[in-house]
Design a protein around this motif. Structure first.
Motif, PDB file in Angstrom:
ATOM      1  N   ALA A 104      30.671 -27.255  24.653  1.00  0.00           N
ATOM      2  CA  ALA A 104      29.810 -26.583  23.675  1.00  0.00           C
ATOM      3  C   ALA A 104      28.378 -27.107  23.777  1.00  0.00           C
ATOM      4  O   ALA A 104      27.428 -26.335  23.695  1.00  0.00           O
ATOM      5  N   ASN A 105      28.220 -28.402  23.938  1.00  0.00           N
ATOM      6  CA  ASN A 105      26.902 -29.034  24.044  1.00  0.00           C
ATOM      7  C   ASN A 105      26.889 -29.947  25.263  1.00  0.00           C
ATOM      8  O   ASN A 105      27.045 -31.153  25.141  1.00  0.00           O
ATOM      9  N   PRO A 106      26.708 -29.382  26.460  1.00  0.00           N
ATOM     10  CA  PRO A 106      26.740 -30.236  27.650  1.00  0.00           C
ATOM     11  C   PRO A 106      25.571 -31.224  27.670  1.00  0.00           C
ATOM     12  O   PRO A 106      24.466 -30.896  27.257  1.00  0.00           O
ATOM     13  N   GLY A 107      25.870 -32.409  28.107  1.00  0.00           N
ATOM     14  CA  GLY A 107      24.846 -33.437  28.208  1.00  0.00           C
ATOM     15  C   GLY A 107      25.473 -34.809  28.299  1.00  0.00           C
ATOM     16  O   GLY A 107      26.676 -34.955  28.492  1.00  0.00           O
ATOM     17  N   LYS A 108      24.635 -35.808  28.153  1.00  0.00           N
ATOM     18  CA  LYS A 108      25.092 -37.203  28.185  1.00  0.00           C
ATOM     19  C   LYS A 108      24.803 -37.839  26.835  1.00  0.00           C
ATOM     20  O   LYS A 108      23.736 -37.631  26.265  1.00  0.00           O
ATOM     21  N   THR A 109      25.775 -38.613  26.349  1.00  0.00           N
ATOM     22  CA  THR A 109      25.613 -39.352  25.101  1.00  0.00           C
ATOM     23  C   THR A 109      25.883 -40.815  25.390  1.00  0.00           C
ATOM     24  O   THR A 109      26.913 -41.143  25.981  1.00  0.00           O
ATOM     25  N   GLU A 110      24.961 -41.681  24.992  1.00  0.00           N
ATOM     26  CA  GLU A 110      25.165 -43.114  25.196  1.00  0.00           C
ATOM     27  C   GLU A 110      25.358 -43.799  23.854  1.00  0.00           C
ATOM     28  O   GLU A 110      24.613 -43.555  22.904  1.00  0.00           O
ATOM     29  N   TYR A 111      26.370 -44.631  23.804  1.00  0.00           N
ATOM     30  CA  TYR A 111      26.657 -45.448  22.631  1.00  0.00           C
ATOM     31  C   TYR A 111      26.363 -46.895  23.017  1.00  0.00           C
ATOM     32  O   TYR A 111      26.845 -47.363  24.047  1.00  0.00           O
ATOM     33  N   VAL A 112      25.583 -47.576  22.202  1.00  0.00           N
ATOM     34  CA  VAL A 112      25.321 -49.003  22.398  1.00  0.00           C
ATOM     35  C   VAL A 112      25.931 -49.695  21.182  1.00  0.00           C
ATOM     36  O   VAL A 112      25.476 -49.515  20.060  1.00  0.00           O
ATOM     37  N   CYS A 113      26.988 -50.475  21.431  1.00  0.00           N
ATOM     38  CA  CYS A 113      27.797 -51.025  20.343  1.00  0.00           C
ATOM     39  C   CYS A 113      28.047 -52.517  20.552  1.00  0.00           C
ATOM     40  O   CYS A 113      27.932 -53.028  21.664  1.00  0.00           O
ATOM     41  N   ARG A 114      28.441 -53.171  19.463  1.00  0.00           N
ATOM     42  CA  ARG A 114      28.694 -54.603  19.513  1.00  0.00           C
ATOM     43  C   ARG A 114      30.130 -54.986  19.130  1.00  0.00           C
ATOM     44  O   ARG A 114      30.444 -56.153  18.962  1.00  0.00           O
ATOM     45  N   ALA A 115      31.011 -53.976  19.031  1.00  0.00           N
ATOM     46  CA  ALA A 115      32.427 -54.248  18.743  1.00  0.00           C
ATOM     47  C   ALA A 115      33.276 -53.154  19.380  1.00  0.00           C
ATOM     48  O   ALA A 115      32.866 -51.999  19.475  1.00  0.00           O
ATOM     49  N   ILE A 116      34.469 -53.551  19.806  1.00  0.00           N
ATOM     50  CA  ILE A 116      35.411 -52.611  20.418  1.00  0.00           C
ATOM     51  C   ILE A 116      36.822 -53.062  20.085  1.00  0.00           C
ATOM     52  O   ILE A 116      37.095 -54.254  19.944  1.00  0.00           O
ATOM     53  N   GLY A 117      37.719 -52.092  19.932  1.00  0.00           N
ATOM     54  CA  GLY A 117      39.111 -52.423  19.644  1.00  0.00           C
ATOM     55  C   GLY A 117      40.027 -51.279  20.025  1.00  0.00           C
ATOM     56  O   GLY A 117      39.578 -50.197  20.424  1.00  0.00           O
ATOM     57  N   LEU A 118      41.305 -51.524  19.883  1.00  0.00           N
ATOM     58  CA  LEU A 118      42.327 -50.536  20.198  1.00  0.00           C
ATOM     59  C   LEU A 118      43.090 -50.245  18.912  1.00  0.00           C
ATOM     60  O   LEU A 118      43.697 -51.146  18.333  1.00  0.00           O
TER      61      LEU A 118
END
Length: 151
Positions: A104-118
């Motif tokens: 629907a909205n082609p492009g690139k999205t960047e996330y800059v984050c300081r936490a990750i989990g499952l």
């Protein structure tokens, strides 16, 4: 009708023994997880790939860098390409759907984050990032998931 001699019987027994050994080796090999040449490329979203994601999460929590590329294919579209790099302090996760003609909205999205989990639900394991730029600090962003039925 010709009878088998002792030598013929010995040969048949040896051939049967060799076939049995080869069949056993094939069964053992079928039970082993597939060895992947490119450990940093996630394409199957199976147990091996989930273990690699868990390794990346652990490395980040230990302050060690890592990088992955994931190709997430849709049913009738091009891939979403996920490039993930972390230096042990920040995660840079880019989602590129420009090759998906149905996006629907082609492009690139960047996330800059300081936490990750499952996170685990009844049907999925979801990789979630938080403490991301331009988002609330406690907002959980689910970027990729693993269907438990495929593991």
């Amino acid at each position: 009708m010709r009878r088998f001699g002792k030598a013929s019987i010995v040969i048949i027994v040896i051939e049967t023994f060799i076939i049995g050994i080869l069949a056993g080796l094939l069964l053992v090999a079928a039970g082993k997880p597939e060895a992947r040449e490119q450990r940093n490329l996630i394409t199957h979203f199976d147990r091996t790939d989930l273990q690699r994601i868990e390794e990346m999460i652990t490395r980040f929590k230990e302050g060690t860098g890592d990088n992955l590329t994931m190709l997430e294919w849709g049913i009738d579209s091009g891939p979403y390409i996920h490039d993930v790099y972390n230096d042990g302090r920040e995660i840079h996760w880019t989602v590129d759907n420009t090759r998906d003609g149905m996006a629907a909205n082609p492009g690139k999205t960047e996330y800059v984050c300081r936490a990750i989990g499952l996170a685990e639900t009844a049907k999925f394991y979801k990789v979630e990032v938080s403490d991301c730029d331009s988002y609330a600090k406690d907002e959980q962003i689910s970027l990729i998931s693993f269907n438990k039925d495929r593991l």
